[in-house]
Design an enzyme around this catalytic site. Structure first.
Site, mmCIF file in Angstrom:
data_model
loop_
_atom_site.group_PDB
_atom_site.id
_atom_site.type_symbol
_atom_site.label_atom_id
_atom_site.label_comp_id
_atom_site.label_asym_id
_atom_site.label_seq_id
_atom_site.Cartn_x
_atom_site.Cartn_y
_atom_site.Cartn_z
ATOM 1 N N ARG A 295 0.855 -1.201 0.000
ATOM 2 C CA ARG A 295 0.000 0.000 0.000
ATOM 3 C C ARG A 295 0.896 1.257 0.000
ATOM 4 O O ARG A 295 2.116 1.162 0.027
ATOM 5 C CB ARG A 295 -0.946 0.002 1.209
ATOM 6 C CG ARG A 295 -0.247 -0.009 2.545
ATOM 7 C CD ARG A 295 -1.228 0.109 3.719
ATOM 8 N NE ARG A 295 -0.514 0.348 4.941
ATOM 9 C CZ ARG A 295 -0.207 -0.593 5.830
ATOM 10 N NH1 ARG A 295 -0.600 -1.822 5.634
ATOM 11 N NH2 ARG A 295 0.477 -0.277 6.926
ATOM 12 N N LYS B 15 14.985 7.745 10.466
ATOM 13 C CA LYS B 15 15.044 8.275 9.101
ATOM 14 C C LYS B 15 16.361 9.025 8.837
ATOM 15 O O LYS B 15 16.875 9.016 7.714
ATOM 16 C CB LYS B 15 13.830 9.179 8.845
ATOM 17 C CG LYS B 15 12.510 8.404 8.812
ATOM 18 C CD LYS B 15 12.520 7.372 7.689
ATOM 19 C CE LYS B 15 11.219 6.626 7.558
ATOM 20 N NZ LYS B 15 11.215 5.661 6.451
ATOM 21 N N GLY C 171 7.861 0.871 6.308
ATOM 22 C CA GLY C 171 8.124 1.747 7.447
ATOM 23 C C GLY C 171 6.928 1.840 8.361
ATOM 24 O O GLY C 171 5.792 1.563 7.958
ATOM 25 N N ILE D 203 3.114 4.544 -0.460
ATOM 26 C CA ILE D 203 4.156 4.993 -1.394
ATOM 27 C C ILE D 203 4.752 3.811 -2.167
ATOM 28 O O ILE D 203 4.977 3.890 -3.379
ATOM 29 C CB ILE D 203 5.256 5.762 -0.620
ATOM 30 C CG1 ILE D 203 4.691 7.063 -0.052
ATOM 31 C CG2 ILE D 203 6.462 6.050 -1.519
ATOM 32 C CD1 ILE D 203 5.637 7.835 0.873
ATOM 33 N N ARG E 179 4.194 -7.664 5.159
ATOM 34 C CA ARG E 179 3.874 -8.744 6.105
ATOM 35 C C ARG E 179 2.494 -9.338 5.902
ATOM 36 O O ARG E 179 2.297 -10.519 6.130
ATOM 37 C CB ARG E 179 3.982 -8.214 7.546
ATOM 38 C CG ARG E 179 5.376 -7.798 7.945
ATOM 39 C CD ARG E 179 5.361 -6.999 9.221
ATOM 40 N NE ARG E 179 4.547 -5.796 9.070
ATOM 41 C CZ ARG E 179 4.297 -4.915 10.020
ATOM 42 N NH1 ARG E 179 4.789 -5.102 11.223
ATOM 43 N NH2 ARG E 179 3.558 -3.849 9.791
ATOM 44 N N VAL F 123 2.342 12.923 2.791
ATOM 45 C CA VAL F 123 1.500 12.504 1.676
ATOM 46 C C VAL F 123 0.433 11.592 2.269
ATOM 47 O O VAL F 123 0.682 10.902 3.262
ATOM 48 C CB VAL F 123 2.351 11.812 0.572
ATOM 49 C CG1 VAL F 123 3.080 10.599 1.106
ATOM 50 C CG2 VAL F 123 1.517 11.429 -0.631
ATOM 51 N N TYR G 221 11.245 8.105 15.318
ATOM 52 C CA TYR G 221 11.049 8.034 13.860
ATOM 53 C C TYR G 221 12.114 8.883 13.155
ATOM 54 O O TYR G 221 12.737 8.446 12.183
ATOM 55 C CB TYR G 221 9.642 8.532 13.521
ATOM 56 C CG TYR G 221 9.290 8.510 12.055
ATOM 57 C CD1 TYR G 221 8.856 7.338 11.445
ATOM 58 C CD2 TYR G 221 9.383 9.664 11.270
ATOM 59 C CE1 TYR G 221 8.518 7.318 10.090
ATOM 60 C CE2 TYR G 221 9.045 9.652 9.923
ATOM 61 C CZ TYR G 221 8.617 8.480 9.343
ATOM 62 O OH TYR G 221 8.298 8.458 8.008
#
Ligand SMILES: NC(=O)c1ccc[n+]([C@@H]2O[C@H](COP(=O)([O-])OP(=O)(O)OC[C@H]3O[C@@H](n4cnc5c(N)ncnc54)[C@H](OP(=O)(O)O)[C@@H]3O)[C@@H](O)[C@H]2O)c1
Length: 249
Positions: A22, A165, A96, A24, A44, A194, A161
């Site tokens: 799903r 990143k 992610g 990006i 997964r 997004v 997070y």
């Protein structure tokens, strides 16, 4: 989104896309599948992955999309990739998970989970695919999806997070220098916000993330950046930022 078999393109590539079920990852999969490339999706959830794979466009009869069920943070997933998919050309690491709590309220298990998915998972993926490419003496491209939060944009409740990143960016730069002479390019794409399942979270919506342009990114704008990195043979060790200037606001 379905498909009709036409002519085989002169050159098509084999893409492994993590987080491909799903968001990006899936949007990138649709873009490259519609150009005739082979896509292997990894995530997964079996049901979501099977549906996503079956709905990818097929533009010629030799195009054979596949999927791998696995957790990017687990080495056994990458052993499976190594055993079943030796001839990959492109890795897009989009798997992610996000963080939705202030650090004092984030449990150690959640910290481990964010780091092991976003950072260790990306490192294991790059390690596997770069090793396969080196073994075949083949050029290739690795695109790791980082975030504007791994650069200079800071928002409370995203510290772990952001660390994951920023780690992806440092890792990708160093690997680019390590394997660039063998024709393997490693880059990051750093999107602003997004609309995906990840950003459906209420807290993220409250934060906003509109930036100077007053809006979030369109999915196509993020995919365009990934496509640019894949296709431009002289872009290596770079961060391509698609954030509308959010990092500066
Ligand atoms: N959306 C944004 O605004 C935004 C902005 C900047 C950066 N990003 C980054 O872009 C990437 C994609 O985000 P997204 O918004 O598309 O998220 P998403 O819609 O939640 O999709 C995440 C994908 O990753 C997979 N995934 C999660 N954990 C995994 C694991 N341990 N092993 C394998 N697959 C796993 C999910 O499938 P399963 O759950 O079935 O495994 C799913 O396919 C992420 O790295 C994210 O941090 C997103």
């Amino acid at each position: 989104m379905s498909s009709t078999a036409t002519a085989t393109p002169a050159k098509y590539l084999r893409f492994l896309i993590t987080g491909g079920s799903r968001g990006i990852g899936l949007a990138c999969a649709h873009r490259f599948a519609s150009q005739g490339h082979h896509i292997i999706l990894l995530a997964r959830n079996n049901a979501a992955l099977s549906t996503a794979t079956s709905e990818l466009p097929r533009t010629h009869s030799e195009q054979n999309h596949e999927c791998i069920i696995g957790d990017v943070s687990q080495q056994e997933t990458w052993e499976k990739v190594k055993a079943e998919h030796k001839k990959l050309d492109v890795l897009i690491s989009a798997a992610g998970i996000s963080q939705t709590s202030l650090l004092s309220r984030t449990k150690p298990d959640a910290i481990n989970s964010i780091i092991s998915t976003n950072l260790t998972g990306t490192i294991l993926g790059s390690r596997t695919v770069s090793s396969l490419l080196l073994h075949r003496r083949s050029p290739g491209v690795i695109v790791n999806i980082s975030s504007v939060l791994g650069l200079s944009k800071c928002i409370p409740g995203t510290s772990v997070y952001a660390a994951s990143k920023a780690g992806v960016i440092g890792f990708s730069r160093a690997l680019a220098v390590e394997v660039g002479s063998r024709g393997i390019r490693v880059n990051t794409v750093c999107p602003g916000y997004v609309k995906t399942q990840m950003t459906e979270d209420v807290r993220i919506r409250e934060i906003g993330g509109d930036g100077p342009m007053g809006r979030w990114a369109e999915m196509d704008e993020v995919v365009n950046a990934v496509e640019f990195v894949v296709n431009n043979g002289y872009v290596n060790g770079a961060e391509v930022v698609v954030d509308g200037g959010l990092r500066l606001s």
